[in-house]
Design an enzyme around this catalytic site. Structure first.
Site, PDB file in Angstrom:
ATOM      1  CD  GLU A  38      -2.286   1.313   2.842  1.00  0.00           C
ATOM      2  OE1 GLU A  38      -2.564   2.442   3.281  1.00  0.00           O
ATOM      3  OE2 GLU A  38      -2.423   0.265   3.501  1.00  0.00           O
ATOM      4  CG  ASP A  42       0.024   7.009  -1.113  1.00  0.00           C
ATOM      5  OD1 ASP A  42      -1.112   7.453  -1.325  1.00  0.00           O
ATOM      6  OD2 ASP A  42       0.967   7.711  -0.695  1.00  0.00           O
ATOM      7  CG  ASN A 111      -5.838   1.720   3.137  1.00  0.00           C
ATOM      8  OD1 ASN A 111      -5.684   2.846   2.686  1.00  0.00           O
ATOM      9  ND2 ASN A 111      -6.088   1.499   4.419  1.00  0.00           N
ATOM     10  CD  GLU A 114      -3.368   4.341  -1.474  1.00  0.00           C
ATOM     11  OE1 GLU A 114      -3.489   5.547  -1.708  1.00  0.00           O
ATOM     12  OE2 GLU A 114      -3.103   3.877  -0.334  1.00  0.00           O
TER      13      GLU A 114
END
Length: 229
Positions: A38, A42, A111, A114
């Site tokens: 994650e 991101d 999440n 990502e």
């Protein structure tokens, strides 16, 4: 395998199944969870969206691009994207999260998107994940007005959902009315029903996602005749 359907929706087949499994695993389920993926995803998502906006909108200021990027990478947008992939059906959650409806929680869905981005990057390369992200966001980018306010930059489904939530009304209901054509060349017809309209509104598109967005846009137009949203 069940996850094959997810990979088809994502538009990517993993070479390393362990990366896919890890990306789908919440920390409540296993120590081999997706939080590191994650973190990576991101950063990649922000880079890809920033690069895309920079080249797509050459006359927009830094502040304008920042507002657009914030809208595109925020939790609600990512959760909406996750729902379009039916991502909640594939999450690996602990019993506590399952009982509390974690598979529907926006933070977990966002999440996981990502984490999937991070996993696909490690499984392939930056060019591959960049193409995928651009494809996932195509509808939103195509309908984005760089001069619009932050709120109106949201995609039609998100705007409609937030409209209903603000008024404490039932959320919109979408269902397939018709699918015409062979696989990979289909036209979807979607009905969208909201409590403030007596009849469902129809939207069409080359995918279920696009048809739902088109239906939501038409519902918003219909509601605008009654009050300013």
């Amino acid at each position: 395998m069940l996850v094959n359907a997810l990979q088809e929706k994502l538009g990517y087949i993993f070479n390393r199944y362990d990366l896919l499994l890890q990306a789908l695993t919440h920390r409540s389920s296993s120590n081999q969870h997706n939080e590191r993926l994650e973190f990576l995803g991101d950063a990649i998502l922000n880079y890809v969206i920033a690069n895309l906006l920079y080249h797509r909108f050459p006359h927009i200021s830094e502040g304008g691009m920042s507002r657009m990027r914030a809208n595109l990478v925020r939790e609600n947008t990512l959760a909406t994207l996750a729902r379009e992939f039916n991502l909640g059906d594939y999450l690996q959650l602990g019993q506590g999260e399952l009982k509390s409806g974690g598979y529907q929680r926006e933070s977990i869905l966002a999440n996981t998107i990502e984490a999937l981005i991070g996993g696909i990057f490690l499984d392939s390369n930056i060019q591959t994940i960049e193409i995928l992200i651009i494809n996932w966001y195509k509808i939103r980018i195509d309908h984005m007005d760089p001069y619009a306010s932050y709120d109106t930059q949201k995609d039609p489904k998100t705007r409609l959902q937030e409209y209903m939530q603000r008024r404490r009304l039932p959320l919109p209901v979408y269902w397939i009315n018709q699918i015409i054509g062979e696989a990979h060349n289909q036209i979807f017809t979607i009905n969208c029903q909201v409590s403030e309209l007596t009849q469902p509104i129809i939207g069409c598109g080359s995918s279920r996602r696009r048809a739902e967005q088109n239906a939501a846009a038409k519902v918003l137009e219909a509601l605008e005749h009654n009050q300013n949203i």
